[in-house]
Design an enzyme around this catalytic site. Structure first.
Site, PDB file in Angstrom:
ATOM      1  N   SER A 113     159.232  27.333  97.298  1.00 45.64           N
ATOM      2  CA  SER A 113     159.188  28.666  96.712  1.00 45.64           C
ATOM      3  C   SER A 113     158.417  28.625  95.407  1.00 45.64           C
ATOM      4  CB  SER A 113     160.617  29.168  96.457  1.00 45.64           C
ATOM      5  OG  SER A 113     160.618  30.288  95.596  1.00 45.64           O
ATOM      6  N   SER A 114     157.810  29.738  95.045  1.00 40.51           N
ATOM      7  CA  SER A 114     157.069  29.812  93.785  1.00 40.51           C
ATOM      8  C   SER A 114     157.975  29.735  92.568  1.00 40.51           C
ATOM      9  CB  SER A 114     156.246  31.106  93.731  1.00 40.51           C
ATOM     10  OG  SER A 114     157.084  32.238  93.839  1.00 40.51           O
ATOM     11  N   CYS A 115     159.303  29.833  92.773  1.00 39.20           N
ATOM     12  CA  CYS A 115     160.225  29.735  91.638  1.00 39.20           C
ATOM     13  C   CYS A 115     160.288  28.314  91.074  1.00 39.20           C
ATOM     14  CB  CYS A 115     161.616  30.210  92.023  1.00 39.20           C
ATOM     15  SG  CYS A 115     162.523  29.084  93.097  1.00 39.20           S
ATOM     16  N   TYR A 163     168.230  26.594  92.567  1.00 40.25           N
ATOM     17  CA  TYR A 163     167.408  26.629  93.782  1.00 40.25           C
ATOM     18  C   TYR A 163     166.057  25.963  93.530  1.00 40.25           C
ATOM     19  CZ  TYR A 163     164.977  28.536  97.864  1.00 40.25           C
ATOM     20  OH  TYR A 163     164.261  28.683  99.024  1.00 40.25           O
ATOM     21  N   LYS A 186     164.300  22.623  95.348  1.00 41.53           N
ATOM     22  CA  LYS A 186     163.001  22.669  96.010  1.00 41.53           C
ATOM     23  C   LYS A 186     161.997  21.704  95.366  1.00 41.53           C
ATOM     24  CE  LYS A 186     163.893  25.355  99.358  1.00 41.53           C
ATOM     25  NZ  LYS A 186     163.794  24.841 100.744  1.00 41.53           N
ATOM     26  N   HIS A 195     166.843  39.618  98.140  1.00 36.43           N
ATOM     27  CA  HIS A 195     165.745  39.630  97.186  1.00 36.43           C
ATOM     28  C   HIS A 195     165.311  41.075  96.933  1.00 36.43           C
ATOM     29  CE1 HIS A 195     165.332  35.309  98.430  1.00 36.43           C
ATOM     30  NE2 HIS A 195     165.176  35.208  97.123  1.00 36.43           N
TER      31      HIS A 195
END
Length: 317
Positions: free
Chosen positions: A109-111, A138, A142, A181
């Site tokens: 994920s871009s997070c 999270y 990742k 989301h």
């Protein structure tokens, strides 16, 4: 090109990303697609996952399995988000290595990128600053999966590749009021407000943050492309290249859902990262170009939501 008789395991096939990948593989003529639901395989169970790989012997693995949720879910349950995601991905990655999987695609994920990262965000900006606190657990999980794939690729000469998609939406999304989301959360709020003839919908934050969105079917196309391509990179961003403010997004969704009331912003609630758009030049160079624009994608998603509203309401809302 991969032989259509190769065994491809799609982990997390019932989720939004996994189901899109499954549709793509089926429509592309793959004959030996492997998938198991939670009742038949708990991916947190190390022994069970090892036994699954021993029996099934997949040639390729697409890891789209994860515990996911929005700002509130991440903020309230960091322990579960960290430990469950690490257990799931560690088991899949470890046994893909031990059972000689030819290529593994790990979905992140871009997070994972710093909260105040330079824009657009390049893959090399990873670990160059602090994370957004509301989804830190999270993100850490990742990042650990990405690094595990990177170390395996270097030390064992394997093709374990990490794809970091931007904010995703589409059919089979999570519409739960506590863990969705932004897009499914808004679609649900506006739709329910319309049904109840409410005068307004309250949304979190100021509406000022900028976000990039990608339809999940476009991500499935990117995954399919990477599965079939040879290149040197081990981490690839996957984005649309377009961004929109949350306020603009709410206006679009209000129109699509035909809600006639007002939008009220609760600025006491968190905004999250102020801006987040990915530099997707690496994957663009191997031929990826998204096809679904935001408005059309939102209309498709809302149409799916309405058709499945009763089922979603019973299960997820």
């Amino acid at each position: 090109m991969i032989n259509k008789n190769a065994k491809v395991y799609v982990a997390g096939h019932s989720g939004m990303v996994g189901s899109a990948v499954l549709r793509k593989l089926i429509n592309s003529g793959f004959k030996k697609i492997i998938y198991k639901d939670f009742n038949h395989l708990d991916l947190r169970d190390q022994a069970a996952v090892n036994n699954f790989f021993k029996i099934e012997k997949p040639d390729f693995v697409i890891d789209a399995a994860a515990k996911v949720g929005g700002i509130n879910a991440n903020k309230e349950n960091p322990y579960e988000f960290l430990i469950d995601n690490m257990r799931i991905q560690n088991n899949i990655i470890q046994f893909s290595l031990e059972h000689n999987v030819k290529k593994l695609l790990f979905l992140g994920s871009s997070c994972i990128y710093p909260k105040f990262s330079k824009q657009p965000i390049k893959e090399e900006y990873l670990l160059k600053g602090s994370l957004e606190k509301t989804n830190e657990a999270y993100a850490i999980a990742k990042i650990s999966g990405l690094k595990l794939c990177e170390y395996i690729s270097k030390n064992f000469n394997k093709r374990f590749i990490s794809l970091m998609p931007t904010n995703l939406y589409g059919q089979n999304d999570n519409f739960h009021k506590d863990s969705s989301h932004v897009i499914p959360g808004m679609l649900m709020k506006f739709h329910n407000a319309k049904l109840k003839n409410q005068k307004y919908v309250e949304l979190w934050g100021t509406g000022n943050p900028l976000r990039e969105f990608l339809h999940v079917d476009d991500l499935a196309e990117a995954i399919y492309l990477v599965l079939h391509s040879d290149f040197d990179d081990n981490v690839l961003n996957v984005g649309s290249g377009n961004e929109v403010s949350i306020k603009e997004l709410s206006t679009i969704i209000k129109k699509i859902t035909s809600f006639n009331g007002d939008i009220v912003w609760n600025s006491k609630m968190p905004d999250g990262t102020p801006r987040k758009i990915l530099d997707s030049s690496r994957i663009n160079k191997i031929g990826f170009s998204p096809k679904i624009n935001l408005y059309d994608g939102l209309e498709q998603t809302y149409d799916w939501f309405v058709k499945n509203y009763k089922k979603i309401r019973l299960i997820k809302m």
